[in-house]
Motif scaffolding. Structure first.
Motif, PDB file in Angstrom:
ATOM      1  N   UNK A 123       0.824  -1.209   0.000  1.00 32.63           N
ATOM      2  CA  UNK A 123       0.000   0.000   0.000  1.00 32.63           C
ATOM      3  C   UNK A 123       0.857   1.257   0.000  1.00 32.63           C
ATOM      4  N   UNK A 124       1.949   1.204   0.714  1.00 35.28           N
ATOM      5  CA  UNK A 124       2.818   2.379   0.807  1.00 35.28           C
ATOM      6  C   UNK A 124       4.189   1.962   1.323  1.00 35.28           C
ATOM      7  N   UNK A 125       5.163   2.753   0.978  1.00 31.97           N
ATOM      8  CA  UNK A 125       6.506   2.616   1.535  1.00 31.97           C
ATOM      9  C   UNK A 125       7.020   4.006   1.851  1.00 31.97           C
ATOM     10  N   UNK A 126       8.063   4.048   2.631  1.00 31.57           N
ATOM     11  CA  UNK A 126       8.595   5.367   2.927  1.00 31.57           C
ATOM     12  C   UNK A 126       9.682   5.329   3.966  1.00 31.57           C
ATOM     13  N   UNK A 127       9.885   6.475   4.560  1.00 30.00           N
ATOM     14  CA  UNK A 127      10.987   6.662   5.503  1.00 30.00           C
ATOM     15  C   UNK A 127      10.512   7.422   6.739  1.00 30.00           C
ATOM     16  N   UNK A 128      10.989   6.951   7.868  1.00 30.84           N
ATOM     17  CA  UNK A 128      10.892   7.683   9.116  1.00 30.84           C
ATOM     18  C   UNK A 128      12.310   7.897   9.625  1.00 30.84           C
ATOM     19  N   UNK A 129      12.453   8.754  10.602  1.00 31.08           N
ATOM     20  CA  UNK A 129      13.761   8.958  11.210  1.00 31.08           C
ATOM     21  C   UNK A 129      13.619   9.128  12.705  1.00 31.08           C
ATOM     22  N   UNK A 130      14.701   8.835  13.403  1.00 29.44           N
ATOM     23  CA  UNK A 130      14.727   9.008  14.853  1.00 29.44           C
ATOM     24  C   UNK A 130      16.079   9.532  15.281  1.00 29.44           C
ATOM     25  N   UNK A 131      16.051  10.693  15.885  1.00 32.18           N
ATOM     26  CA  UNK A 131      17.266  11.298  16.428  1.00 32.18           C
ATOM     27  C   UNK A 131      17.389  10.899  17.897  1.00 32.18           C
ATOM     28  N   UNK A 132      18.590  10.939  18.449  1.00 31.23           N
ATOM     29  CA  UNK A 132      18.771  10.574  19.866  1.00 31.23           C
ATOM     30  C   UNK A 132      17.877  11.384  20.786  1.00 31.23           C
ATOM     31  N   UNK A 133      17.161  10.700  21.651  1.00 38.85           N
ATOM     32  CA  UNK A 133      16.301  11.365  22.613  1.00 38.85           C
ATOM     33  C   UNK A 133      14.997  11.883  22.064  1.00 38.85           C
ATOM     34  N   UNK A 134      14.710  11.592  20.791  1.00 40.55           N
ATOM     35  CA  UNK A 134      13.480  12.084  20.170  1.00 40.55           C
ATOM     36  C   UNK A 134      12.641  10.927  19.659  1.00 40.55           C
ATOM     37  N   UNK A 135      11.367  11.225  19.412  1.00 41.85           N
ATOM     38  CA  UNK A 135      10.477  10.212  18.865  1.00 41.85           C
ATOM     39  C   UNK A 135      10.728  10.028  17.373  1.00 41.85           C
ATOM     40  N   UNK A 161       2.380  -3.616   3.847  1.00 39.37           N
ATOM     41  CA  UNK A 161       1.957  -4.648   2.896  1.00 39.37           C
ATOM     42  C   UNK A 161       0.834  -5.454   3.519  1.00 39.37           C
ATOM     43  N   UNK A 162      -0.260  -5.452   2.860  1.00 44.92           N
ATOM     44  CA  UNK A 162      -1.465  -6.153   3.330  1.00 44.92           C
ATOM     45  C   UNK A 162      -1.803  -5.763   4.769  1.00 44.92           C
ATOM     46  N   UNK A 163      -1.584  -4.493   5.109  1.00 44.39           N
ATOM     47  CA  UNK A 163      -1.950  -3.995   6.422  1.00 44.39           C
ATOM     48  C   UNK A 163      -0.921  -4.236   7.509  1.00 44.39           C
ATOM     49  N   UNK A 164       0.161  -4.896   7.189  1.00 45.10           N
ATOM     50  CA  UNK A 164       1.237  -5.111   8.159  1.00 45.10           C
ATOM     51  C   UNK A 164       2.412  -4.208   7.801  1.00 45.10           C
ATOM     52  N   UNK A 165       2.957  -3.545   8.815  1.00 49.77           N
ATOM     53  CA  UNK A 165       4.076  -2.625   8.595  1.00 49.77           C
ATOM     54  C   UNK A 165       5.378  -3.324   8.951  1.00 49.77           C
ATOM     55  N   UNK A 166       6.299  -3.280   8.035  1.00 54.31           N
ATOM     56  CA  UNK A 166       7.628  -3.858   8.228  1.00 54.31           C
ATOM     57  C   UNK A 166       8.652  -2.728   8.252  1.00 54.31           C
ATOM     58  N   UNK A 167       9.694  -2.924   9.058  1.00 56.69           N
ATOM     59  CA  UNK A 167      10.732  -1.905   9.210  1.00 56.69           C
ATOM     60  C   UNK A 167      12.089  -2.463   8.834  1.00 56.69           C
ATOM     61  N   UNK A 168      12.919  -1.614   8.240  1.00 52.92           N
ATOM     62  CA  UNK A 168      14.303  -1.949   8.052  1.00 52.92           C
ATOM     63  C   UNK A 168      15.080  -1.696   9.337  1.00 52.92           C
ATOM     64  N   UNK A 169      16.351  -2.032   9.299  1.00 57.08           N
ATOM     65  CA  UNK A 169      17.188  -1.888  10.490  1.00 57.08           C
ATOM     66  C   UNK A 169      17.686  -0.465  10.687  1.00 57.08           C
ATOM     67  N   UNK A 170      17.560   0.351   9.680  1.00 54.60           N
ATOM     68  CA  UNK A 170      17.946   1.748   9.801  1.00 54.60           C
ATOM     69  C   UNK A 170      19.325   2.022   9.236  1.00 54.60           C
ATOM     70  N   UNK A 171      19.501   3.237   8.774  1.00 52.10           N
ATOM     71  CA  UNK A 171      20.803   3.679   8.288  1.00 52.10           C
ATOM     72  C   UNK A 171      21.094   5.054   8.881  1.00 52.10           C
ATOM     73  N   UNK A 172      22.304   5.218   9.374  1.00 51.80           N
ATOM     74  CA  UNK A 172      22.674   6.452  10.073  1.00 51.80           C
ATOM     75  C   UNK A 172      23.023   7.562   9.089  1.00 51.80           C
ATOM     76  N   UNK A 173      22.443   8.714   9.319  1.00 47.88           N
ATOM     77  CA  UNK A 173      22.792   9.925   8.579  1.00 47.88           C
ATOM     78  C   UNK A 173      23.320  10.924   9.590  1.00 47.88           C
ATOM     79  N   UNK A 174      24.516  11.403   9.357  1.00 49.15           N
ATOM     80  CA  UNK A 174      25.133  12.386  10.239  1.00 49.15           C
ATOM     81  C   UNK A 174      25.520  13.607   9.425  1.00 49.15           C
TER      82      UNK A 174
END
Length: 115
Positions: free
Chosen positions: A32-44, A99-112
């Motif tokens: 249904x959709x794909x995309x990106x989220x991010x998380x900084x230290x100490x933040x949601x 996908x089919x209503x289930x959300x899957x996440x990658x392990x993340x990649x660091x951007x500095x």
């Protein structure tokens, strides 16, 4: 099961660009959709950008005008072009797939982004 592989993170100076990639091998249907989220230290974790199966995009306020999300219809690979990076963009960036209503996440990649 969906296994997402992210790449493209790294270190940048203010004003530079990075391009993140997310591969979803073997997945062609039911996304249904794909995309990106991010998380900084100490933040949601926060929304960066999403793209639906019919190419509707949505961006977090900070990303609008600087970041661009795109995808390959056949392979379901997704890219995030990030321009004019700033130190506040420093975070772990996570690819996700709905996908089919289930959300899957990658392990993340660091951007500095250096200050």
């Amino acid at each position: 099961q969906v296994h997402l592989r992210e790449s493209g993170g790294g270190v940048a100076r203010p004003g530079e660009s990075l391009r993140l990639s997310c591969e979803a091998p073997g997945i062609r249907y039911g996304v249904a959709a794909m995309g990106w989220y991010r998380q900084a230290p100490g933040k949601q974790r926060e929304l960066v950008a999403t793209i639906t199966f019919d190419d509707v995009t949505n961006y977090g306020d900070f990303a609008r005008g600087r970041f661009s999300i795109s995808r390959n219809n056949d392979t379901m690979d997704v890219w995030l072009q990030m321009n004019s990076l700033q130190p506040e963009d420093t975070a772990v960036y996570y690819c996700y797939c709905d996908r089919y209503g289930t959300v899957y996440w990658g392990q993340g990649t660091q951007v500095t982004v250096l200050s």
